[in-house]
Scaffold this active site. Structure first.
Site, short mmCIF file in Angstrom:
data_model
loop_
_atom_site.label_atom_id
_atom_site.label_comp_id
_atom_site.label_asym_id
_atom_site.label_seq_id
_atom_site.Cartn_x
_atom_site.Cartn_y
_atom_site.Cartn_z
CE LYS A 12 -42.65 -16.63 3.08
NZ LYS A 12 -43.18 -15.27 3.32
CE1 TYR A 52 -39.38 -12.71 0.37
CE2 TYR A 52 -38.11 -13.16 2.35
CZ TYR A 52 -39.19 -13.43 1.53
OH TYR A 52 -40.10 -14.41 1.87
CG ASN A 115 -46.78 -15.52 3.83
OD1 ASN A 115 -45.66 -15.99 3.91
ND2 ASN A 115 -47.11 -14.60 2.94
CG HIS A 118 -41.32 -16.65 -1.66
ND1 HIS A 118 -41.67 -15.32 -1.80
CD2 HIS A 118 -40.56 -16.96 -2.75
CE1 HIS A 118 -41.13 -14.86 -2.92
NE2 HIS A 118 -40.45 -15.83 -3.51
CD GLU A 129 -38.06 -15.26 -5.84
OE1 GLU A 129 -38.78 -14.25 -5.70
OE2 GLU A 129 -38.54 -16.41 -5.97
#
Ligand code: CMP
Length: 136
Positions: A12, A52, A115, A118, A129
């Site tokens: 990310k 997402y 975070n 992913h 995805e």
């Protein structure tokens, strides 16, 4: 090899901008995963919403899309034994502050939206995805 499958990891924007990409990729290589495809890109709003889409009714959806499109990400297809579950164990739980030391989130993040990484949570998510990011 028995049980070989593919999964998708996204490093990310927070981890890319902090210079953690090499360390994160290295962990997967040292574990034994093979990098099948790797690309640095900036997600568009449209690809992020598709990527997402399971979260589109969630209160944090807008924040999530804004964050993931805020800077470049590194998208990686990994191949190896039981890749989906094994990679999820290596990254640790979503809430980074609860992630155990030794996991990627446990070692490098305190965030929730930011975070660090992913990873696909199932074979079905992986297919969806991969399509959103690579169009394949
Ligand atoms: P990720 O594995 O990319 O999948 C969905 C993301 O939503 C998750 O990591 C978090 O970064 C983000 N997120 C933001 N807020 C929340 C929340 N309250 N609960 C779960 N995930 C959240």
């Amino acid at each position: 090899m028995e049980g070989v499958e593919e999964t998708l990891v996204v490093i990310k924007p927070d981890a890319v901008s902090r210079g953690l990409a090499g360390e994160i990729i290295s962990r997967f290589e040292r574990k034994g995963f093979r990098i099948k495809r790797l690309e640095m890109l900036r997600m568009t709003r449209q690809s992020a919403e598709e990527f997402y889409s399971v979260h589109k009714e969630k209160p944090f959806f807008n924040e999530l899309v804004s964050f993931i499109t805020s800077g470049p990400v590194i998208c990686i297809i990994l191949e190896g034994r039981d890749a989906v579950a094994t990679v999820r164990r290596m990254i640790g739980p979503t809430k980074s502050w609860e992630a155990p030391p030794g996991t990627i989130r446990g070692d490098f993040s305190l965030g929730l939206t930011d975070n660090a990484v992913h990873a696909s949570d199932s074979r079905e998510s992986y297919i969806k995805e991969r399509k959103a990011l690579f169009g394949i």
